[in-house]
Write a protein that holds these residues in place. Structure first.
Motif, mmCIF file in Angstrom:
data_model
loop_
_atom_site.group_PDB
_atom_site.id
_atom_site.type_symbol
_atom_site.label_atom_id
_atom_site.label_comp_id
_atom_site.label_asym_id
_atom_site.label_seq_id
_atom_site.Cartn_x
_atom_site.Cartn_y
_atom_site.Cartn_z
ATOM 1 N N ARG A 260 0.823 -1.215 0.000
ATOM 2 C CA ARG A 260 0.000 0.000 0.000
ATOM 3 C C ARG A 260 0.852 1.259 0.000
ATOM 4 N NH1 ARG A 260 -3.361 0.620 4.663
ATOM 5 N NH2 ARG A 260 -1.799 -0.621 5.763
ATOM 6 N N THR A 261 2.080 1.167 0.512
ATOM 7 C CA THR A 261 2.938 2.350 0.629
ATOM 8 C C THR A 261 4.136 2.341 -0.307
ATOM 9 O OG1 THR A 261 4.180 1.292 2.429
ATOM 10 C CG2 THR A 261 2.299 2.690 3.031
ATOM 11 N N GLY A 262 4.347 1.255 -1.036
ATOM 12 C CA GLY A 262 5.511 1.203 -1.924
ATOM 13 C C GLY A 262 5.797 -0.207 -2.386
ATOM 14 N N THR A 282 9.523 3.083 0.385
ATOM 15 C CA THR A 282 8.310 3.894 0.380
ATOM 16 C C THR A 282 8.195 4.658 -0.928
ATOM 17 O OG1 THR A 282 8.424 4.142 2.775
ATOM 18 C CG2 THR A 282 7.047 5.716 1.575
ATOM 19 N N ARG A 283 7.035 4.595 -1.510
ATOM 20 C CA ARG A 283 6.823 5.255 -2.801
ATOM 21 C C ARG A 283 6.855 6.762 -2.647
ATOM 22 N NH1 ARG A 283 4.336 7.206 -6.927
ATOM 23 N NH2 ARG A 283 3.858 5.944 -8.751
ATOM 24 N N PRO A 284 7.634 7.467 -3.488
ATOM 25 C CA PRO A 284 7.625 8.929 -3.444
ATOM 26 C C PRO A 284 6.307 9.472 -3.996
ATOM 27 C CG PRO A 284 8.926 8.171 -5.308
ATOM 28 C CD PRO A 284 8.557 6.948 -4.531
ATOM 29 N N TRP A 289 7.631 6.335 -10.880
ATOM 30 C CA TRP A 289 8.964 6.070 -10.339
ATOM 31 C C TRP A 289 9.463 4.736 -10.857
ATOM 32 C CZ3 TRP A 289 10.011 3.586 -5.045
ATOM 33 C CH2 TRP A 289 9.052 2.625 -4.734
ATOM 34 N N VAL A 290 10.790 4.548 -10.832
ATOM 35 C CA VAL A 290 11.424 3.360 -11.396
ATOM 36 C C VAL A 290 12.515 2.894 -10.441
ATOM 37 C CG1 VAL A 290 12.791 2.450 -13.312
ATOM 38 C CG2 VAL A 290 10.981 4.111 -13.770
ATOM 39 N N LEU A 291 12.484 1.617 -10.088
ATOM 40 C CA LEU A 291 13.508 1.038 -9.228
ATOM 41 C C LEU A 291 14.617 0.408 -10.061
ATOM 42 C CD1 LEU A 291 11.281 -0.755 -6.570
ATOM 43 C CD2 LEU A 291 12.567 1.358 -6.284
ATOM 44 N N TYR A 297 7.988 -1.447 -17.769
ATOM 45 C CA TYR A 297 6.784 -1.248 -16.955
ATOM 46 C C TYR A 297 6.754 -2.287 -15.847
ATOM 47 C CZ TYR A 297 2.122 -0.894 -15.175
ATOM 48 O OH TYR A 297 1.071 -0.743 -14.318
ATOM 49 N N GLU A 298 6.487 -1.831 -14.634
ATOM 50 C CA GLU A 298 6.304 -2.712 -13.482
ATOM 51 C C GLU A 298 5.024 -2.259 -12.760
ATOM 52 O OE1 GLU A 298 8.061 -5.262 -12.863
ATOM 53 O OE2 GLU A 298 10.075 -4.993 -13.633
ATOM 54 N N PRO A 299 4.408 -3.130 -11.991
ATOM 55 C CA PRO A 299 3.134 -2.794 -11.345
ATOM 56 C C PRO A 299 3.196 -1.597 -10.406
ATOM 57 C CG PRO A 299 3.536 -5.164 -11.255
ATOM 58 C CD PRO A 299 4.795 -4.523 -11.762
ATOM 59 N N TRP A 300 4.391 -1.250 -9.925
ATOM 60 C CA TRP A 300 4.477 -0.170 -8.941
ATOM 61 C C TRP A 300 4.905 1.178 -9.540
ATOM 62 C CZ3 TRP A 300 7.118 -4.850 -8.031
ATOM 63 C CH2 TRP A 300 8.342 -4.957 -8.670
ATOM 64 N N THR A 301 5.062 1.270 -10.843
ATOM 65 C CA THR A 301 5.695 2.449 -11.415
ATOM 66 C C THR A 301 4.779 3.653 -11.530
ATOM 67 O OG1 THR A 301 5.214 1.694 -13.664
ATOM 68 C CG2 THR A 301 7.344 1.101 -12.738
ATOM 69 N N GLU A 302 3.501 3.467 -11.709
ATOM 70 C CA GLU A 302 2.613 4.592 -11.914
ATOM 71 C C GLU A 302 1.663 4.770 -10.729
ATOM 72 O OE1 GLU A 302 0.644 4.413 -15.633
ATOM 73 O OE2 GLU A 302 2.481 4.570 -16.801
ATOM 74 N N LYS A 303 1.451 6.004 -10.368
ATOM 75 C CA LYS A 303 0.566 6.306 -9.246
ATOM 76 C C LYS A 303 -0.872 6.078 -9.674
ATOM 77 C CE LYS A 303 -0.122 9.859 -5.733
ATOM 78 N NZ LYS A 303 0.296 11.201 -5.267
ATOM 79 N N GLN A 304 -1.587 5.337 -8.856
ATOM 80 C CA GLN A 304 -2.989 5.009 -9.188
ATOM 81 C C GLN A 304 -3.932 6.082 -8.620
ATOM 82 O OE1 GLN A 304 -3.667 2.455 -11.206
ATOM 83 N NE2 GLN A 304 -1.457 2.130 -11.314
#
Length: 304
Positions: A260-262, A282-284, A289-291, A297-304
């Motif tokens: 939920r946070t990153g 923690t997601r900025p 963002w890209v790790l 593309y990864e599931p966490w890269t774009e803010k929903q």
């Protein structure tokens, strides 16, 4: 087509942030990249480095104008890759090095080709919407390599952690093949699974199973024999799934999972599926963002 080194120094502006001291003995690397008004690198010492020359979206003459362009960071956190605003060419840099242009990869094909880079930043592969591969580039040698077997009918699965091997699967027939960096066949295996990660022994591979992307299950494959292990259920916290699967350099199974946070990173037992937390990120508060180690593309890269 050979690569050429661009002699001009690219502008990088460092902005120090407070409250994040760096250990003297620890080299500063890239913690992650983020996109605000422009692409930025957030370093492990807390500094922010702007990359104003990097395209954020495909130009108006691209096949998919306005689509998000790739910005990648190698798994070791030392190299970053982007499309240049000046000419749309794909480029590689280190924090203190000169830009190297990969002329065979252009922003024009954004949304039709997707680059992946090795952990050490020395090799680039593009997949395509064909399906099949686009180009394979040895960045250190400045060399674009021909398609293995004279055909592009491959899907790219990943690099070994030491970046010395490439794992691919034939689009037709499904045969899994391990190639060296010269794209010579080193091992070929027949399996009904689709491995996405290769260990440094160049024999052990991991394949997700179940209803992707909401899956917590995987199987290990011995590529020498083609035999697979039983199904391993990764014991993740409730609401988390296997979003990314890999091995570390010691051969341990590593899973990344969106929270939920990153993002949380776990070491997973190959026998019990027990997930041991290694670290969380923690997601900025940015749109994208890209790790290090991410594909385009990864599931966490774009803010929903």
């Amino acid at each position: 087509m050979r690569l050429r080194t661009v002699l001009a120094t690219v502008l990088l502006t460092a902005v120090p942030l407070s409250g994040h001291p760096a250990a003297a003995a620890t080299p500063v690397t890239i913690a992650y990249a983020q996109r605000t008004q422009t692409w930025e690198l957030v370093l492990t010492n807390g500094d922010v480095v702007k990359v104003p020359e990097a395209l954020a979206v495909a130009p108006s003459d691209a096949v998919n104008a306005g689509a998000r362009t790739a910005f990648l960071v190698s798994g070791d956190g030392r190299h970053f890759f982007y499309f240049r605003k000046s000419d749309g060419r794909f480029a590689e840099r280190t924090l203190h090095g000169k830009e190297r242009v990969i002329r065979s990869i252009e922003a024009y094909t954004t949304g039709e080709e997707w680059p992946s880079v090795s952990d050490d930043g020395s090799f680039v592969v593009t997949g395509t919407s064909a399906p099949g591969l686009g180009v394979l580039v040895d960045v250190r040698k400045g060399k674009t390599l021909p398609q293995p077997g004279g055909t592009d009918e491959w899907s790219f699965s990943g690099f070994s952690p030491d970046s010395k091997r490439l794992l691919m699967q034939g689009v037709l027939g499904g045969r899994v093949t391990v190639f060296d960096r010269g794209l010579r066949t080193r091992l070929r295996s027949k399996t009904r699974l689709s491995p996405v990660a290769l260990a440094n022994d160049y024999v052990t591979a991991a394949a997700p199973v179940g209803s992707w992307p909401k899956s917590r299950k995987l199987r290990l494959v011995d590529l020498r024999t083609g035999k697979a292990s039983g199904t391993i259920t990764v014991r993740l916290p409730r609401g988390q799934y296997v979003d990314d699967l890999d091995f570390d350099k010691a051969g341990r199974l590593i899973v990344r999972s969106k929270t939920r946070t990153g993002v949380a990173i776990y070491r997973v037992s190959k026998t019990t599926g027990k997930a041991t937390p290694l670290r969380t990120i923690t997601r900025p508060d940015v749109k994208v963002w890209v790790l290090p180690g991410d594909d385009e593309y990864e599931p966490w890269t774009e803010k929903q």
